[in-house]
Design a protein around this motif. Structure first.
Motif, PDB file in Angstrom:
ATOM      1  N   VAL A   1      38.352 -23.981   6.001  1.00 12.38           N
ATOM      2  CA  VAL A   1      39.116 -25.219   6.125  1.00 12.38           C
ATOM      3  C   VAL A   1      40.390 -24.954   6.931  1.00 12.38           C
ATOM      4  O   VAL A   1      40.807 -25.796   7.745  1.00 12.38           O
ATOM      5  N   THR A   2      40.986 -23.794   6.735  1.00 15.03           N
ATOM      6  CA  THR A   2      42.182 -23.434   7.504  1.00 15.03           C
ATOM      7  C   THR A   2      41.854 -23.336   8.992  1.00 15.03           C
ATOM      8  O   THR A   2      42.629 -23.793   9.834  1.00 15.03           O
ATOM      9  N   GLY A   3      40.699 -22.787   9.323  1.00 13.98           N
ATOM     10  CA  GLY A   3      40.275 -22.706  10.722  1.00 13.98           C
ATOM     11  C   GLY A   3      40.096 -24.079  11.341  1.00 13.98           C
ATOM     12  O   GLY A   3      40.491 -24.323  12.486  1.00 13.98           O
ATOM     13  N   TRP A   4      39.508 -24.999  10.573  1.00 16.59           N
ATOM     14  CA  TRP A   4      39.357 -26.371  11.062  1.00 16.59           C
ATOM     15  C   TRP A   4      40.715 -27.038  11.243  1.00 16.59           C
ATOM     16  O   TRP A   4      40.905 -27.836  12.163  1.00 16.59           O
ATOM     17  N   SER A   5      41.663 -26.706  10.381  1.00 15.99           N
ATOM     18  CA  SER A   5      43.020 -27.249  10.521  1.00 15.99           C
ATOM     19  C   SER A   5      43.687 -26.720  11.782  1.00 15.99           C
ATOM     20  O   SER A   5      44.407 -27.460  12.464  1.00 15.99           O
ATOM     21  N   VAL A   6      43.438 -25.454  12.100  1.00 14.29           N
ATOM     22  CA  VAL A   6      43.964 -24.870  13.344  1.00 14.29           C
ATOM     23  C   VAL A   6      43.349 -25.583  14.550  1.00 14.29           C
ATOM     24  O   VAL A   6      44.045 -25.947  15.504  1.00 14.29           O
ATOM     25  N   ILE A   7      42.055 -25.816  14.497  1.00 14.63           N
ATOM     26  CA  ILE A   7      41.367 -26.519  15.592  1.00 14.63           C
ATOM     27  C   ILE A   7      41.924 -27.932  15.759  1.00 14.63           C
ATOM     28  O   ILE A   7      42.197 -28.377  16.884  1.00 14.63           O
ATOM     29  N   ALA A   8      42.114 -28.631  14.653  1.00 12.07           N
ATOM     30  CA  ALA A   8      42.680 -29.980  14.723  1.00 12.07           C
ATOM     31  C   ALA A   8      44.089 -29.945  15.304  1.00 12.07           C
ATOM     32  O   ALA A   8      44.459 -30.828  16.095  1.00 12.07           O
TER      33      ALA A   8
ATOM     34  N   LEU B   1      52.232 -28.767   9.586  1.00 15.06           N
ATOM     35  CA  LEU B   1      51.754 -29.885   8.777  1.00 15.06           C
ATOM     36  C   LEU B   1      50.339 -29.670   8.251  1.00 15.06           C
ATOM     37  O   LEU B   1      50.046 -29.985   7.091  1.00 15.06           O
ATOM     38  N   LEU B   2      49.460 -29.149   9.083  1.00 17.83           N
ATOM     39  CA  LEU B   2      48.049 -29.043   8.700  1.00 17.83           C
ATOM     40  C   LEU B   2      47.673 -27.701   8.076  1.00 17.83           C
ATOM     41  O   LEU B   2      46.848 -27.650   7.162  1.00 17.83           O
ATOM     42  N   VAL B   3      48.251 -26.625   8.573  1.00 20.07           N
ATOM     43  CA  VAL B   3      47.907 -25.292   8.075  1.00 20.07           C
ATOM     44  C   VAL B   3      48.926 -24.815   7.045  1.00 20.07           C
ATOM     45  O   VAL B   3      48.576 -24.116   6.092  1.00 20.07           O
ATOM     46  N   GLY B   4      50.181 -25.215   7.217  1.00 19.45           N
ATOM     47  CA  GLY B   4      51.237 -24.749   6.331  1.00 19.45           C
ATOM     48  C   GLY B   4      51.026 -25.094   4.875  1.00 19.45           C
ATOM     49  O   GLY B   4      51.496 -24.377   3.985  1.00 19.45           O
TER      50      GLY B   4
ATOM     51  N   VAL C   1      37.379 -24.483  21.982  1.00 20.38           N
ATOM     52  CA  VAL C   1      38.551 -25.263  21.580  1.00 20.38           C
ATOM     53  C   VAL C   1      39.546 -25.359  22.727  1.00 20.38           C
ATOM     54  O   VAL C   1      40.058 -26.448  23.047  1.00 20.38           O
ATOM     55  N   ASN C   2      39.852 -24.251  23.380  1.00 26.27           N
ATOM     56  CA  ASN C   2      40.832 -24.278  24.467  1.00 26.27           C
ATOM     57  C   ASN C   2      40.289 -24.962  25.715  1.00 26.27           C
ATOM     58  O   ASN C   2      41.037 -25.649  26.422  1.00 26.27           O
ATOM     59  N   GLY C   3      38.993 -24.823  25.988  1.00 27.19           N
ATOM     60  CA  GLY C   3      38.388 -25.548  27.111  1.00 27.19           C
ATOM     61  C   GLY C   3      38.396 -27.048  26.875  1.00 27.19           C
ATOM     62  O   GLY C   3      38.700 -27.834  27.781  1.00 27.19           O
ATOM     63  N   THR C   4      38.091 -27.447  25.652  1.00 26.81           N
ATOM     64  CA  THR C   4      38.136 -28.870  25.305  1.00 26.81           C
ATOM     65  C   THR C   4      39.568 -29.391  25.350  1.00 26.81           C
ATOM     66  O   THR C   4      39.820 -30.499  25.832  1.00 26.81           O
ATOM     67  N   GLY C   5      40.508 -28.586  24.847  1.00 32.38           N
ATOM     68  CA  GLY C   5      41.918 -28.974  24.905  1.00 32.38           C
ATOM     69  C   GLY C   5      42.399 -29.156  26.332  1.00 32.38           C
ATOM     70  O   GLY C   5      43.128 -30.099  26.642  1.00 32.38           O
TER      71      GLY C   5
END
Length: 151
Positions: A59-66, A34-37, A119-123
């Motif tokens: 922006v794609t990186g931020w979409s991956v993070i989201a 949905l976000l990166v595709g 990102v993974n620690g926060t997740g």
């Protein structure tokens, strides 16, 4: 069996880990689609397992993070129904992210990006703490008791 009675069932634990891991990756794939595709011409496993895709410079990186953060929130909801015990939520969350780390190492090498670790620690923290909160809320609900006097 009483709710507080502890029975060690390794097959149940393995099944819960497998179910949680599968639901995590299915949800991550959905959010990435949905976000990166909509931003890339071709989706691949790079966005799930390669640490280079988790970046704050595009922006794609931020979409991956989201996508990773939304999946952690969804994972907490999955733990509410799969794990059901607040004290087990941190263990299952850590297991999920350790397995994810091993798969990432096999796929693309040791994650050298600080962004990937944050990102993974926060997740992990979001999934463990929110899952624990949701399970505690469910465990502390009042048990409805109906009392009918024999009149």
């Amino acid at each position: 069996m009483f709710y507080g009675a502890v029975v060690w069932d390794p097959w149940l634990i393995v099944a819960q880990i497998v179910c949680l891991q599968c639901l995590y990756y299915l949800t991550l794939g959905l959010f990435l689609s949905l976000l990166v595709g909509i931003r890339v011409s071709r989706m691949s496993l790079v966005y799930i397992f390669d640490f280079a895709a988790v970046t704050t410079s595009t922006v794609t990186g931020w979409s991956v993070i989201a996508s990773f953060m939304l999946t952690a929130v969804a994972g907490a909801g999955y733990m509410l129904y799969l794990i059901e015990r607040a004290k087990k939520c941190p263990d299952f969350s850590a297991t999920l992210f350790i397995i994810h780390l091993f798969i990432c190492i096999i796929y693309g090498g040791w994650p050298s990006s600080i962004t990937w670790w944050v990102v993974n620690g926060t997740g992990l923290a979001v999934m463990a703490l929110l899952g624990e909160y949701l399970c505690i809320k469910r465990e502390l609900r009042e048990i409805p008791v109906r009392y009918r006097p024999n009149v």
